[in-house]
Scaffold this motif. Structure first.
Motif, PDB file in Angstrom:
ATOM      1  N   GLU A 164       0.829  -1.199   0.000  1.00 50.42           N
ATOM      2  CA  GLU A 164       0.000   0.000   0.000  1.00 50.42           C
ATOM      3  C   GLU A 164       0.871   1.259   0.000  1.00 50.42           C
ATOM      4  O   GLU A 164       0.562   2.243  -0.692  1.00 50.42           O
ATOM      5  CB  GLU A 164      -0.935   0.004   1.216  1.00 50.42           C
ATOM      6  N   LYS A 165       1.967   1.243   0.757  1.00 47.61           N
ATOM      7  CA  LYS A 165       2.870   2.387   0.791  1.00 47.61           C
ATOM      8  C   LYS A 165       3.587   2.560  -0.546  1.00 47.61           C
ATOM      9  O   LYS A 165       3.758   3.686  -1.033  1.00 47.61           O
ATOM     10  CB  LYS A 165       3.878   2.222   1.929  1.00 47.61           C
ATOM     11  N   VAL A 166       4.000   1.435  -1.127  1.00 49.80           N
ATOM     12  CA  VAL A 166       4.625   1.493  -2.451  1.00 49.80           C
ATOM     13  C   VAL A 166       3.640   2.072  -3.456  1.00 49.80           C
ATOM     14  O   VAL A 166       3.997   2.908  -4.307  1.00 49.80           O
ATOM     15  CB  VAL A 166       5.109   0.098  -2.891  1.00 49.80           C
ATOM     16  N   ALA A 167       2.381   1.641  -3.383  1.00 48.03           N
ATOM     17  CA  ALA A 167       1.345   2.135  -4.293  1.00 48.03           C
ATOM     18  C   ALA A 167       1.156   3.644  -4.158  1.00 48.03           C
ATOM     19  O   ALA A 167       0.913   4.346  -5.157  1.00 48.03           O
ATOM     20  CB  ALA A 167       0.028   1.405  -4.047  1.00 48.03           C
ATOM     21  N   GLU A 168       1.287   4.175  -2.946  1.00 44.23           N
ATOM     22  CA  GLU A 168       1.161   5.611  -2.735  1.00 44.23           C
ATOM     23  C   GLU A 168       2.305   6.361  -3.423  1.00 44.23           C
ATOM     24  O   GLU A 168       2.110   7.429  -4.008  1.00 44.23           O
ATOM     25  CB  GLU A 168       1.144   5.930  -1.242  1.00 44.23           C
ATOM     26  N   VAL A 169       3.510   5.799  -3.338  1.00 43.20           N
ATOM     27  CA  VAL A 169       4.658   6.406  -4.018  1.00 43.20           C
ATOM     28  C   VAL A 169       4.448   6.385  -5.530  1.00 43.20           C
ATOM     29  O   VAL A 169       4.688   7.385  -6.228  1.00 43.20           O
ATOM     30  CB  VAL A 169       5.961   5.674  -3.636  1.00 43.20           C
ATOM     31  N   VAL A 170       3.988   5.253  -6.041  1.00 39.42           N
ATOM     32  CA  VAL A 170       3.748   5.124  -7.478  1.00 39.42           C
ATOM     33  C   VAL A 170       2.689   6.122  -7.936  1.00 39.42           C
ATOM     34  O   VAL A 170       2.814   6.751  -8.996  1.00 39.42           O
ATOM     35  CB  VAL A 170       3.333   3.685  -7.833  1.00 39.42           C
ATOM     36  N   ARG A 171       1.652   6.285  -7.146  1.00 43.63           N
ATOM     37  CA  ARG A 171       0.590   7.241  -7.490  1.00 43.63           C
ATOM     38  C   ARG A 171       1.172   8.647  -7.641  1.00 43.63           C
ATOM     39  O   ARG A 171       0.872   9.360  -8.614  1.00 43.63           O
ATOM     40  CB  ARG A 171      -0.498   7.236  -6.416  1.00 43.63           C
ATOM     41  N   ALA A 172       1.999   9.053  -6.681  1.00 44.74           N
ATOM     42  CA  ALA A 172       2.593  10.390  -6.743  1.00 44.74           C
ATOM     43  C   ALA A 172       3.509  10.530  -7.959  1.00 44.74           C
ATOM     44  O   ALA A 172       3.522  11.572  -8.627  1.00 44.74           O
ATOM     45  CB  ALA A 172       3.372  10.669  -5.463  1.00 44.74           C
ATOM     46  N   ALA A 173       4.270   9.473  -8.255  1.00 49.50           N
ATOM     47  CA  ALA A 173       5.164   9.513  -9.416  1.00 49.50           C
ATOM     48  C   ALA A 173       4.367   9.578 -10.714  1.00 49.50           C
ATOM     49  O   ALA A 173       4.733  10.304 -11.650  1.00 49.50           O
ATOM     50  CB  ALA A 173       6.071   8.288  -9.410  1.00 49.50           C
ATOM     51  N   MET A 177       6.165  -5.402  -8.645  1.00 52.12           N
ATOM     52  CA  MET A 177       5.376  -4.665  -7.677  1.00 52.12           C
ATOM     53  C   MET A 177       4.971  -3.305  -8.241  1.00 52.12           C
ATOM     54  O   MET A 177       3.826  -2.858  -8.086  1.00 52.12           O
ATOM     55  CB  MET A 177       6.181  -4.494  -6.376  1.00 52.12           C
ATOM     56  N   ILE A 178       5.919  -2.626  -8.916  1.00 48.36           N
ATOM     57  CA  ILE A 178       5.618  -1.334  -9.527  1.00 48.36           C
ATOM     58  C   ILE A 178       4.666  -1.524 -10.703  1.00 48.36           C
ATOM     59  O   ILE A 178       3.697  -0.763 -10.863  1.00 48.36           O
ATOM     60  CB  ILE A 178       6.912  -0.640 -10.001  1.00 48.36           C
ATOM     61  N   GLU A 179       4.919  -2.531 -11.516  1.00 40.03           N
ATOM     62  CA  GLU A 179       4.066  -2.783 -12.679  1.00 40.03           C
ATOM     63  C   GLU A 179       2.632  -3.091 -12.264  1.00 40.03           C
ATOM     64  O   GLU A 179       1.672  -2.668 -12.930  1.00 40.03           O
ATOM     65  CB  GLU A 179       4.631  -3.944 -13.500  1.00 40.03           C
ATOM     66  N   GLU A 180       2.481  -3.838 -11.177  1.00 40.95           N
ATOM     67  CA  GLU A 180       1.138  -4.187 -10.704  1.00 40.95           C
ATOM     68  C   GLU A 180       0.374  -2.967 -10.203  1.00 40.95           C
ATOM     69  O   GLU A 180      -0.857  -3.012 -10.068  1.00 40.95           O
ATOM     70  CB  GLU A 180       1.237  -5.244  -9.599  1.00 40.95           C
ATOM     71  N   CYS A 181       1.112  -1.878  -9.953  1.00 43.26           N
ATOM     72  CA  CYS A 181       0.459  -0.619  -9.599  1.00 43.26           C
ATOM     73  C   CYS A 181       0.097   0.180 -10.854  1.00 43.26           C
ATOM     74  O   CYS A 181      -0.356   1.330 -10.767  1.00 43.26           O
ATOM     75  CB  CYS A 181       1.369   0.223  -8.710  1.00 43.26           C
ATOM     76  N   GLY A 182       0.341  -0.430 -12.027  1.00 43.06           N
ATOM     77  CA  GLY A 182      -0.022   0.209 -13.286  1.00 43.06           C
ATOM     78  C   GLY A 182       0.979   1.224 -13.781  1.00 43.06           C
ATOM     79  O   GLY A 182       0.610   2.190 -14.460  1.00 43.06           O
ATOM     80  N   TYR A 183       2.265   1.019 -13.487  1.00 38.03           N
ATOM     81  CA  TYR A 183       3.280   2.004 -13.858  1.00 38.03           C
ATOM     82  C   TYR A 183       4.486   1.300 -14.460  1.00 38.03           C
ATOM     83  O   TYR A 183       4.936   0.255 -13.951  1.00 38.03           O
ATOM     84  CB  TYR A 183       3.703   2.792 -12.620  1.00 38.03           C
ATOM     85  N   ASP A 184       5.005   1.866 -15.546  1.00 36.59           N
ATOM     86  CA  ASP A 184       6.172   1.247 -16.172  1.00 36.59           C
ATOM     87  C   ASP A 184       7.256   2.266 -16.512  1.00 36.59           C
ATOM     88  O   ASP A 184       8.124   2.010 -17.340  1.00 36.59           O
ATOM     89  CB  ASP A 184       5.777   0.457 -17.419  1.00 36.59           C
ATOM     90  N   ASN A 185       7.206   3.436 -15.867  1.00 35.39           N
ATOM     91  CA  ASN A 185       8.259   4.435 -16.035  1.00 35.39           C
ATOM     92  C   ASN A 185       9.368   4.092 -15.038  1.00 35.39           C
ATOM     93  O   ASN A 185       9.503   4.708 -13.984  1.00 35.39           O
ATOM     94  CB  ASN A 185       7.689   5.829 -15.783  1.00 35.39           C
ATOM     95  N   ILE A 186      10.149   3.075 -15.403  1.00 31.63           N
ATOM     96  CA  ILE A 186      11.030   2.400 -14.441  1.00 31.63           C
ATOM     97  C   ILE A 186      12.462   2.335 -14.960  1.00 31.63           C
ATOM     98  O   ILE A 186      12.704   2.120 -16.151  1.00 31.63           O
ATOM     99  CB  ILE A 186      10.523   0.958 -14.174  1.00 31.63           C
TER     100      ILE A 186
END
Length: 351
Positions: free
Chosen positions: A110-119, A161-170
């Protein structure tokens, strides 16, 4: 993927991946919240040729300093985050061009997801970093210790974990202080990872030993077509990291520009004080934006031949030297006048 085929990622005004030039990174060692000291060091890094800089963000003061620092520098600024996901979010909100996190020590998904959301809101790249010294206990147990395969598995888990949050700017980074382990890990990761790789030998040591370890490790990895950005991690002035990185890239033919200085190791035939001369030439050459080769040779055995192969050469004699330009001897120059004579040639190279 190998560097020609990795995903293209934008960091500030710089672009990596997809065959774009390999960029040099370094990291400040000031207290980030000391804006004046941090900006001063970054300016020195810029002058040395640094393309991207990273600063640690361990507290709120450092996170808030990102905004002030960013306004004063000319290269992208990466916020380095450990343990506290709120620092990542605050660094993003204060204008960081990229963040570096290890999702394994940030906390819950959940915390990782919050970071991804902000990014995602600001389209800020996330560098997923895994070091051999911070592998999860279950992975260490699975492989019977710290191994290249374990490092790769850990990194891919974090990427998913990042991809599962819907983000691929990695961007992905796997590091070890063990050179052979680092090489093996990159060989394992590159074929299965589509994202740009930031490459380095972590905690490589002091200027002397660290430069050697980094040159060996990075040299092998880069020569295999792996790596989109690099950092040479040294205990000391971070400007030295940039200098070493530039030499590595130029030696491998991966970066052009700047004067290449070659010099002989000296022997009993040398009759000029070549060692300080070569050091002075290298120091002087760093101030010129010329894509040429300068040779500083000590005696008449190999000196004239090597100097003729360079764009400008000095071939030492008895308390004097031959000054050679584009394969032709220009004149004999007394030893004390060799530096001024060479400087004149550099100043007038394009005239």
């Amino acid at each position: 993927m190998f560097r020609d085929n990795t995903k293209v990622i934008t960091i500030g005004d710089r672009v990596i991946g997809g065959g774009n030039p390999i960029l040099i990174q370094s990291m400040t060692n000031t207290k980030t919240e000391d804006v004046a000291a941090t900006v001063s060091q970054i300016k020195r890094l810029e002058d040395a040729g640094c393309d991207i800089v990273r600063s640690t963000v361990p507290n709120t003061e450092a996170a808030r300093a990102i905004s002030a620092i960013r306004k004063e520098i000319n290269i992208p600024l990466v916020a380095d985050i450990h343990f506290d996901y709120k620092m990542a979010i605050e660094a993003i909100e204060n204008g960081a061009d990229k963040i570096r996190i290890n999702p394994g020590n940030i906390g819950s998904r959940e915390k990782v997801a919050e970071v991804v959301r902000a990014a995602r809101e600001r389209n800020i790249p996330i560098r997923v970093g895994v070091n051999s010294g911070s592998l999860e206990k279950d992975i260490v147990s699975k492989y019977g210790g710290v191994t290249a395969k374990g490092i790769v598995e850990s990194a891919l888990d974090k990427v998913r974990m990042i991809e599962e949050c819907g983000y691929d700017n990695i961007v992905v980074s796997i590091k070890s202080s063990d050179v052979l382990m680092a090489i093996e890990a990159h060989e394992e990761l590159a074929p299965v990872c589509p994202y740009p790789l930031h490459v380095g030998i972590t905690e490589s040591g002091t200027l002397h030993s660290g430069s050697i370890k980094s040159s060996v490790g990075l040299g092998v990895i880069l020569h295999k077509g792996i790596g989109d950005t690099i950092r040479v991690s040294l205990t000391g002035d971070p400007v030295e990291e940039v200098v070493c990185a530039k030499h590595i890239l130029k030696t491998l033919g991966l970066r052009k520009g700047g004067i290449e200085v070659v010099s002989c190791p000296t022997c009993g035939r040398t009759n000029i004080d070549l060692i300080p001369l070569a050091n002075e030439v290298e120091k002087m050459a760093a101030g010129y934006d010329l894509d040429i080769k300068v040779a500083v040779m000590g005696c008449a055995v190999n000196g004239p031949g090597e100097a003729r192969e360079a764009d400008i050469g000095i071939a030492g004699g008895d308390k004097e030297g031959l000054l050679i330009r584009k394969g032709k001897i220009i004149r004999k120059v007394p030893e004390d006048d060799l530096i001024p004579a060479l400087r004149y040639e550099l100043d007038n190279w394009n005239k």
